[in-house]
Design an enzyme around this catalytic site. Sequence first.
Site, PDB file in Angstrom:
ATOM      1  N   ARG A 127       0.839  -1.235   0.000  1.00 19.69           N
ATOM      2  CA  ARG A 127       0.000   0.000   0.000  1.00 19.69           C
ATOM      3  C   ARG A 127       0.862   1.269   0.000  1.00 19.69           C
ATOM      4  NH1 ARG A 127      -4.897   2.095   2.166  1.00 19.69           N
ATOM      5  NH2 ARG A 127      -4.688   3.932   3.507  1.00 19.69           N
ATOM      6  N   HIS A 197      -8.773   6.260  -6.206  1.00 19.28           N
ATOM      7  CA  HIS A 197      -8.405   5.125  -5.362  1.00 19.28           C
ATOM      8  C   HIS A 197      -9.319   3.935  -5.669  1.00 19.28           C
ATOM      9  CE1 HIS A 197      -5.761   7.082  -2.210  1.00 19.28           C
ATOM     10  NE2 HIS A 197      -6.227   8.150  -2.842  1.00 19.28           N
ATOM     11  N   TYR A 249     -14.577   6.482   6.578  1.00 16.88           N
ATOM     12  CA  TYR A 249     -14.119   6.532   7.973  1.00 16.88           C
ATOM     13  C   TYR A 249     -13.344   7.836   8.194  1.00 16.88           C
ATOM     14  CZ  TYR A 249     -10.627   3.829   5.275  1.00 16.88           C
ATOM     15  OH  TYR A 249      -9.800   3.327   4.283  1.00 16.88           O
ATOM     16  N   GLU A 271     -13.426   6.043  -5.045  1.00 15.39           N
ATOM     17  CA  GLU A 271     -13.075   4.669  -4.692  1.00 15.39           C
ATOM     18  C   GLU A 271     -13.756   3.790  -5.729  1.00 15.39           C
ATOM     19  OE1 GLU A 271     -11.022   3.551  -2.466  1.00 15.39           O
ATOM     20  OE2 GLU A 271     -10.760   5.205  -1.069  1.00 15.39           O
TER      21      GLU A 271
HETATM   22  N1  CXA Z   1      -8.087   3.641  -1.016  1.00 11.53           N
HETATM   23  S1  CXA Z   1      -8.216   3.185   0.480  1.00 11.53           S
HETATM   24  O1  CXA Z   1      -8.762   1.839   0.488  1.00 11.53           O
HETATM   25  O2  CXA Z   1      -6.921   3.309   1.114  1.00 11.53           O
HETATM   26  N2  CXA Z   1      -9.254   4.158   1.245  1.00 11.53           N
HETATM   27  C1  CXA Z   1      -8.883   5.554   1.456  1.00 11.53           C
HETATM   28  C2  CXA Z   1     -10.097   6.292   2.036  1.00 11.53           C
HETATM   29  C3  CXA Z   1      -9.891   7.785   2.130  1.00 11.53           C
HETATM   30  C4  CXA Z   1     -10.351   8.603   1.106  1.00 11.53           C
HETATM   31  C5  CXA Z   1     -10.176   9.978   1.179  1.00 11.53           C
HETATM   32  C6  CXA Z   1      -9.517  10.559   2.264  1.00 11.53           C
HETATM   33  C7  CXA Z   1      -9.043   9.734   3.274  1.00 11.53           C
HETATM   34  C8  CXA Z   1      -9.223   8.357   3.221  1.00 11.53           C
HETATM   35  C9  CXA Z   1      -7.737   5.650   2.469  1.00 11.53           C
HETATM   36  O3  CXA Z   1      -6.772   6.393   2.180  1.00 11.53           O
HETATM   37  O4  CXA Z   1      -7.827   4.999   3.518  1.00 11.53           O
HETATM   38 ZN    ZN Z   2      -6.275   4.098  -1.802  1.00 16.14          ZN
END
Ligand code: CXA
Ligand code: ZN
Length: 308
Positions: A127, A197, A249, A271
């Site tokens: 990640r 993402h 979250y 996402e």
């Molecule tokens: N792509 S992910 O599964 O890592 N989800 C993201 C969710 C997210 C999206 C936008 C701002 C903060 C967090 C993450 O960074 O945790």
């Molecule tokens: Zn991500």
Amino acid sequence: SNIRAVHSYEKYNDLDTINAWSANIAAQNPTLVSRLEIGTSYEGRPLYLLKVGKSGTNKNAVFMDCGFHAREWITPAFCQWFVKEAVDNYGSDDQITDLLDNLDVYVLTVMNVDGYVYSWNSNRMWRKTRSANKNSACVGTDPNRNFNAGWCTVGASSNPCDETYCGTAPESEKESKALADFIRANIGSIKAYLTIHSYSQMLLFPYSYTYALAKDHTELNNVAKGAVSALTSLYGTKYTYGPGGTTIYLSSGGSDDWAYDTGIKYSFTFELRDTGKYGFILPESEIVETCEETMLAVKYIADHVLNN
Ligand SMILES: NS(=O)(=O)N[C@@H](Cc1ccccc1)C(=O)O
Ligand SMILES: [Zn+2]
């Protein structure tokens, strides 16, 4: 070996193939595409940014990045798809032509280049970045916890061994700093920030670092609603949308919150597919549909930016 993989929009491509592709698409479309380097990664790889749009002076711009998290392979696939659609349909599709005549779209196809390479060669589920952490055997910082937006307060860890490690300071990662420096240098023209993402099928907007509503909450919520219905209209793919904090979250240091607080009103995190059946390991058979439906949402947002 010096055998170069052949690029395909319907497969996942490794970084060497993507970099050869970005050089070629710029060379083959000189009036629409140019490629610049905005920095280098921890391991010394170039960060290539594509500028897509009819050349002109003081145009407004949209900045879009993919590949923040190494394992989210569908996202660089979408950034490549976007650029291909832009150059293939300019002059024939009215919406695309209008978009590129009036806006520039900066496309950072892979932000976390070191992590992406590592996910191809070593650990498909990686990640973070690949930077060394002092006094720890654990590697990497979560680039989406590394921006100066409520940095390391909620939904992030100060333990280098955690997947959501926030780093030693905001923009501690060369990749985060390169992105933030470029946006700061072009803050007058960048009107929208889209960060792509996977997975969850959500369209998120600030804030994630607090439950407080953004000052532009109503407008952002309406834009997200329209973008999601455009996306869903193609294959029926269901998305949820809303502020990150309540929709997914609470988490701090996110690039979307930082872009918004830096003055870019239209700041969204996508996402992409799916909702967990395959998760980050989305089959290549779903690349085309995912890209086609996401194009509709991105075009909807760009259209709103152009007309507001
Ligand atoms: N792509 S992910 O599964 O890592 N989800 C993201 C969710 C997210 C999206 C936008 C701002 C903060 C967090 C993450 O960074 O945790
Ligand atoms: Zn991500």
